[in-house]
Enzyme design. Structure first.
Site, short mmCIF file in Angstrom:
data_model
loop_
_atom_site.label_atom_id
_atom_site.label_comp_id
_atom_site.label_asym_id
_atom_site.label_seq_id
_atom_site.Cartn_x
_atom_site.Cartn_y
_atom_site.Cartn_z
N ASP A 29 0.85 -1.15 -0.02
CA ASP A 29 -0.02 -0.06 -0.01
C ASP A 29 0.94 1.24 0.18
O ASP A 29 1.93 1.21 0.67
CB ASP A 29 -0.85 0.04 1.02
CG ASP A 29 -2.07 1.28 1.15
OD1 ASP A 29 -2.94 1.24 0.15
OD2 ASP A 29 -1.56 2.31 1.73
N HIS A 42 -5.83 4.91 5.66
CA HIS A 42 -4.93 5.93 5.12
C HIS A 42 -3.68 5.97 5.68
O HIS A 42 -2.86 6.88 5.33
CB HIS A 42 -5.62 7.41 5.02
CG HIS A 42 -7.02 6.94 4.22
ND1 HIS A 42 -7.27 6.52 3.07
CD2 HIS A 42 -8.12 7.41 4.63
CE1 HIS A 42 -8.60 6.51 2.83
NE2 HIS A 42 -9.19 7.26 3.99
#
Length: 223
Positions: free
Chosen positions: A23, A181
């Site tokens: 990610d 996030h």
């Protein structure tokens, strides 16, 4: 491949590809112009029963490359301050040299011939990773140049939802939106989701596939 013991080896599960969950957090959507600010990489392993799980995770804060664009909206969204010295950021090259080293070691230990990126909406992460590798002029990347495993697609098929947080919750994986996030948090949740889908498919009888002769024999028996 009729040998169940062989089927329970990671090198056979994905045609010799070693899955690496990634990610990234960035300063925009354009991999050519916008900064890569954070990356986490989760390596996987498979036990003797063919159950796949998390091995370890690497995590780096990244210094924006020279001339990189920083979109204010993107920074507001992920909450990253690229100028904060407490980030302990390293250069793209330093991060990817460490990532290459760890990935190649794990890939070799699993007797796989290449690694493949697993990510949620994988085209985005793959694009930023590929562009950073190109900027750093790094050779012999362990990652496939275009193939990926996209957990958004897999989750849509297996669970019925494509949003990471929703798919995790529906799969019984805790998800804290306050932690989302962050590349580290999102990578580990993505890894758990990927492992859940792969293991669930196995538990339902989807893997290993029967060899052709076994399928024929089974058909004859049922007939």
């Amino acid at each position: 491949m009729s040998d169940i013991c062989d089927a329970n080896k990671l090198k056979y599960r994905f045609r010799g590809y070693f899955p690496v969950v990634i990610d990234v957090e960035t300063a925009g959507f354009n991999s050519q112009t916008d900064a890569l600010l954070e990356i986490a990489v989760t390596l996987l392993k498979m036990d003797n029963e063919g159950v796949i799980g998390i091995d370890k995770t690497l995590h780096f804060h990244i210094e924006p490359f020279e001339g990189a664009n920083l979109e204010p909206e993107a920074l507001a969204f992920n909450g990253i301050d690229p100028t904060n010295p407490l980030r302990g950021a390293v250069s793209e090259k330093e991060a990817f040299l460490e990532i290459f080293k760890a990935v190649k070691k794990a890939q070799k230990a699993s007797d796989c011939h290449r690694s493949i990126i697993v990510a949620h909406n994988a085209a985005f992460d793959h694009g930023f990773v590929s562009k950073a590798i190109e900027r750093c002029d790094l050779k012999r990347s362990p990652f496939h140049p275009f193939a990926t495993f996209d957990t958004a697609t897999l989750a849509g098929l297996a669970i019925g939802h494509t949003v990471l947080a929703k798919a995790c919750i529906m799969a019984g994986i805790p998800f804290d939106n306050k932690e989302a996030h962050s590349a580290l948090y999102d990578t580990e949740r993505t890894a758990e989701l990927f492992c859940h889908i792969v293991n669930r498919w196995k538990s339902l009888g989807g893997w290993p596939l029967l060899a052709v002769d076994e399928q024929d024999a089974q058909s004859d028996t049922e007939a």
